[in-house]
Every structure is written in structure tokens, then in C-alpha cells.
Design a protein around this motif. Sequence first.
Motif, short mmCIF file in Angstrom:
data_model
loop_
_atom_site.label_atom_id
_atom_site.label_comp_id
_atom_site.label_asym_id
_atom_site.label_seq_id
_atom_site.Cartn_x
_atom_site.Cartn_y
_atom_site.Cartn_z
N LEU A 5 0.86 -1.18 0.00
CA LEU A 5 0.00 0.00 0.00
C LEU A 5 0.89 1.23 0.00
O LEU A 5 1.75 1.39 0.88
CB LEU A 5 -0.89 0.00 1.24
N HIS A 6 0.73 2.08 -1.00
CA HIS A 6 1.45 3.35 -1.08
C HIS A 6 0.44 4.47 -0.80
O HIS A 6 -0.60 4.54 -1.47
CB HIS A 6 2.07 3.55 -2.45
N VAL A 7 0.76 5.33 0.14
CA VAL A 7 -0.19 6.35 0.60
C VAL A 7 0.48 7.72 0.52
O VAL A 7 1.62 7.90 0.97
CB VAL A 7 -0.66 6.05 2.03
N TYR A 8 -0.27 8.69 -0.02
CA TYR A 8 0.28 10.03 -0.22
C TYR A 8 -0.60 11.09 0.43
O TYR A 8 -1.84 11.05 0.33
CB TYR A 8 0.40 10.33 -1.72
N LEU A 9 0.05 12.06 1.05
CA LEU A 9 -0.61 13.25 1.58
C LEU A 9 -0.54 14.32 0.50
O LEU A 9 0.56 14.68 0.05
CB LEU A 9 0.11 13.72 2.84
N LEU A 10 -1.70 14.82 0.08
CA LEU A 10 -1.70 15.82 -0.98
C LEU A 10 -3.03 16.55 -1.05
O LEU A 10 -3.99 16.21 -0.35
CB LEU A 10 -1.38 15.18 -2.35
N ALA A 82 0.89 5.39 -13.92
CA ALA A 82 1.19 6.77 -14.29
C ALA A 82 0.52 7.74 -13.32
O ALA A 82 1.12 8.75 -12.92
CB ALA A 82 0.71 7.04 -15.72
N TYR A 83 -0.71 7.45 -12.95
CA TYR A 83 -1.40 8.33 -12.00
C TYR A 83 -0.70 8.31 -10.64
O TYR A 83 -0.60 9.34 -9.98
CB TYR A 83 -2.87 7.91 -11.85
N GLU A 84 -0.17 7.15 -10.25
CA GLU A 84 0.56 7.12 -8.99
C GLU A 84 1.82 8.00 -9.06
O GLU A 84 2.14 8.69 -8.11
CB GLU A 84 0.97 5.70 -8.61
N ARG A 85 2.49 7.98 -10.20
CA ARG A 85 3.67 8.85 -10.34
C ARG A 85 3.28 10.32 -10.21
O ARG A 85 4.01 11.12 -9.61
CB ARG A 85 4.36 8.59 -11.68
N LEU A 86 2.15 10.67 -10.75
CA LEU A 86 1.66 12.04 -10.63
C LEU A 86 1.43 12.38 -9.15
O LEU A 86 1.82 13.45 -8.68
CB LEU A 86 0.38 12.19 -11.44
N CYS A 87 0.83 11.45 -8.41
CA CYS A 87 0.58 11.67 -6.98
C CYS A 87 1.87 11.71 -6.19
O CYS A 87 2.02 12.49 -5.24
CB CYS A 87 -0.33 10.56 -6.43
N GLU A 88 2.82 10.87 -6.58
CA GLU A 88 4.12 10.87 -5.90
C GLU A 88 4.81 12.21 -6.06
O GLU A 88 5.44 12.71 -5.12
CB GLU A 88 5.00 9.75 -6.46
N PHE A 89 4.70 12.79 -7.25
CA PHE A 89 5.36 14.07 -7.51
C PHE A 89 4.70 15.21 -6.73
O PHE A 89 5.39 16.09 -6.21
CB PHE A 89 5.33 14.38 -9.00
N THR A 90 3.38 15.20 -6.66
CA THR A 90 2.67 16.33 -6.05
C THR A 90 2.46 16.15 -4.56
O THR A 90 2.13 17.13 -3.87
CB THR A 90 1.29 16.53 -6.72
N LEU A 94 3.55 8.79 2.82
CA LEU A 94 3.27 8.61 4.24
C LEU A 94 3.75 7.24 4.72
O LEU A 94 3.83 6.29 3.94
CB LEU A 94 1.77 8.75 4.49
N PRO A 95 4.07 7.11 6.01
CA PRO A 95 4.52 5.82 6.54
C PRO A 95 3.52 4.71 6.23
O PRO A 95 2.31 4.90 6.38
CB PRO A 95 4.63 6.09 8.05
N PRO A 199 -4.53 22.49 5.36
CA PRO A 199 -5.83 22.86 4.78
C PRO A 199 -5.98 22.38 3.33
O PRO A 199 -5.06 22.56 2.52
CB PRO A 199 -5.83 24.38 4.87
N GLY A 200 -7.11 21.77 3.04
CA GLY A 200 -7.39 21.30 1.69
C GLY A 200 -6.75 19.99 1.33
O GLY A 200 -6.90 19.51 0.21
N HIS A 201 -6.03 19.39 2.27
CA HIS A 201 -5.32 18.15 1.95
C HIS A 201 -6.09 16.91 2.40
O HIS A 201 -6.88 16.96 3.34
CB HIS A 201 -3.94 18.13 2.62
N GLY A 202 -5.86 15.85 1.66
CA GLY A 202 -6.43 14.55 1.99
C GLY A 202 -5.40 13.47 1.72
O GLY A 202 -4.18 13.74 1.72
#
Length: 208
Positions: A5-10, A82-90, A94-95, A199-202
Motif C-alpha cells: 500500500l502506497h499512501v500520499y498526503l496531498l 502513471a497516476y501514482e507517479r503524478l501523486c508521488e510528484f505532487t 506517508l509511513p 488545509p485542503g489536503h487529503g
Amino acid sequence: MSSSLHVYLLDVAATRALVGSGDDRFLETLRAEFADRLAEADEYFEDEIADGAPSAYEALRAVVHGGPFTAPEQYVFQYGYAYERLCEFTGRFLPNDSFTPHRGDWLSVVDRGLTDLGVTAVSVTDFAHGAAPAPVPPSCTPGCGSWTPDQVALGLRQFGDTMEAVEAGRIPLPPLGDQSLVDAVFQALGWMKAAAERPGHGVIGFRF
């Protein structure tokens, strides 16, 4: 077979808005940032690309431009990567040590732990069974899901209400189970707290 599971704060809304944006400057920034990774991915999927799968960059370009998504159905997973790479960049990674690796129905087990603490606004299984935002074609792998700022805020209120009731003696502390489950539940709560501080992050997650 184990899963990850890869999880991103953005900023979930801003990240989704990049899909189909047609922003070539952003696309070239991504291409430069992930040049080595794109090449490694193409080497790994060499046979699939020869059989009609898009290259890693072609998939990334399709996601940023909103298409065309011309890959045969068995290869649409490239657009999910590809979408995950976009999320990784932006976003910020997270642990995830309580979820990587995991087996079987572990995500459902953790969801039951969250529910025991009164948290029903979010679900970690959403990261396994959801999909990247349209028009990106859905695929089984990677699974993708998101927790919006509103869901995060509600989930934390639900957790706070449960802890308040426990401290007041109105209900007993729920018996979550063994330490690995306790750690996973509180890691998920940590993701929510991290999002609430911005603020505004999920949170956007991917299951592989």
C-alpha cells in the motif's frame, strides 16, 4: 502472495485536476523527474510494451492529457501506475510499514478496527477497490482510492467522540486486538491527522 500500500498526503482536488489538464510544462517536469524510473519501468514491462502496452511515458502523457487511452484492456494498468507517479510528484509519501507487505483481507481487518473506534468516514479498503479519477481507465492493479478533506475531518471527529466517551466512562475502550492491528489502525489515524494539519489536503492510496 503479499500486497503493498502506497499512501500520499496531498491536495486531492488539485491533484485530480491535473488529470486531463493538458499541461505540457508539468508533463515535461514529470518526465525529467522520473526519467530513470520510467526507463526502469519500460525495461520491466518490455514484453508487454512489445505486445501493445503503452510505455511509461506514453501512459503518463495520456493521463495528463486525458487520453487517448488506447492500450488493450489487459494493459490499462499502465495508466494507474502513471497516476501514482503524478501523486508521488505532487504529494508526500506517508509511513506504510503496517500495510507493506500485507496479505489476505488485512485491509478489511483494519477497517473493522477503525469502526470499533467509531471511525466510519474513511476506509482503507477504498485504496484497494477504487480507481483513478475519470477519464483514466479503471484497473484491478493498482487499486486506487482517496480520502477527501471532509472525510478526514469527519473521521477525526468520530474518533474524538469515541475517546471522549471512553474517558468519561460511558463506554469501555474497544479491544482492538493484537499489537499489529493496533499499530495499523493508529497509522491510518496518523495519515488523517497529517492531512488535517494541511488545509485542503487529503489522502490518496494505491494497493499493488
